[in-house]
Design a protein around this motif. Structure first.
Motif, PDB file in Angstrom:
ATOM      1  N   ASP A 275      -3.265  29.969 -13.479  1.00 35.73           N
ATOM      2  CA  ASP A 275      -3.293  30.310 -12.053  1.00 35.73           C
ATOM      3  C   ASP A 275      -4.584  31.007 -11.634  1.00 35.73           C
ATOM      4  O   ASP A 275      -5.144  30.708 -10.589  1.00 35.73           O
ATOM      5  CB  ASP A 275      -2.102  31.202 -11.676  1.00 35.73           C
ATOM      6  N   GLU A 276      -5.038  31.953 -12.449  1.00 35.12           N
ATOM      7  CA  GLU A 276      -6.221  32.745 -12.103  1.00 35.12           C
ATOM      8  C   GLU A 276      -7.485  32.300 -12.837  1.00 35.12           C
ATOM      9  O   GLU A 276      -8.545  32.899 -12.649  1.00 35.12           O
ATOM     10  CB  GLU A 276      -5.949  34.232 -12.390  1.00 35.12           C
TER      11      GLU A 276
ATOM     12  N   ARG B 289      -9.070  26.752 -11.329  1.00 31.89           N
ATOM     13  CA  ARG B 289      -8.892  26.845  -9.880  1.00 31.89           C
ATOM     14  C   ARG B 289      -9.916  25.950  -9.173  1.00 31.89           C
ATOM     15  O   ARG B 289      -9.589  25.253  -8.213  1.00 31.89           O
ATOM     16  CB  ARG B 289      -9.037  28.289  -9.418  1.00 31.89           C
TER      17      ARG B 289
ATOM     18  N   ASP C 294      -9.078  22.784  -6.750  1.00 33.71           N
ATOM     19  CA  ASP C 294      -9.640  22.690  -5.399  1.00 33.71           C
ATOM     20  C   ASP C 294     -10.350  21.354  -5.184  1.00 33.71           C
ATOM     21  O   ASP C 294     -10.264  20.762  -4.099  1.00 33.71           O
ATOM     22  CB  ASP C 294     -10.606  23.844  -5.116  1.00 33.71           C
TER      23      ASP C 294
END
Length: 145
Positions: free
Chosen positions: A115-116, A121, A125
């Motif tokens: 998630d982080e 990420r 995106d």
């Protein structure tokens, strides 16, 4: 719906027109099928109207479907975005289907431990932007195991 530019059954139909149900039902069709089955979303939509189509070939990738269509009298239902991308090079013509076919959901899954993660990420995106540009609905789902 895509068809070869040389498909004589569609010679009088203007590009982008709704393909008449009689033509749609009579022409052999190619389906993109990962598992080799000859049934998909179009068949489900037809079944709600008590109708069937004549699928004679299943291929695992949309590009393989488009290549087969370009060299035959078959037709195929493929995403409009894909059809627009390949129609010129493969000499295909595009038509609207005679029935409404729902747009499939696109799901993006990942393990929650990412998630982080900045690189992960960034990749998510990039995928979201590409899918958004194609106007597909997408669901983001982080999975914990």
């Amino acid at each position: 719906m895509i068809a070869s530019a040389d498909n004589s059954a569609l010679a009088d139909l203007p590009e982008g027109a709704v393909m008449p149900l009689s033509i749609f039902s009579s022409l052999p069709q190619v389906i993109r099928s990962i598992d080799g089955t000859f049934r998909g979303m179009v068949d489900d939509a037809l079944a709600t109207h008590g109708l069937k189509r004549q699928v004679t070939l299943a291929l695992p990738h949309f590009h393989a479907v488009a290549s087969a269509i370009a060299q035959s009298a078959h037709i195929a239902a493929v995403p409009l975005q894909f059809a627009d991308a390949v129609k010129t090079n493969l000499r295909l013509r595009c038509f609207s289907p005679p029935i409404d076919v729902p747009v499939p959901d696109v799901n993006l899954y990942w393990h929650s431990r990412y998630d982080e993660d900045l690189a992960h990420r960034w990749m998510r995106d990039q995928i979201l932007q590409a899918v958004a540009a194609l106007n597909f609905p997408i669901n983001e789902v982080g999975i914990a195991t």
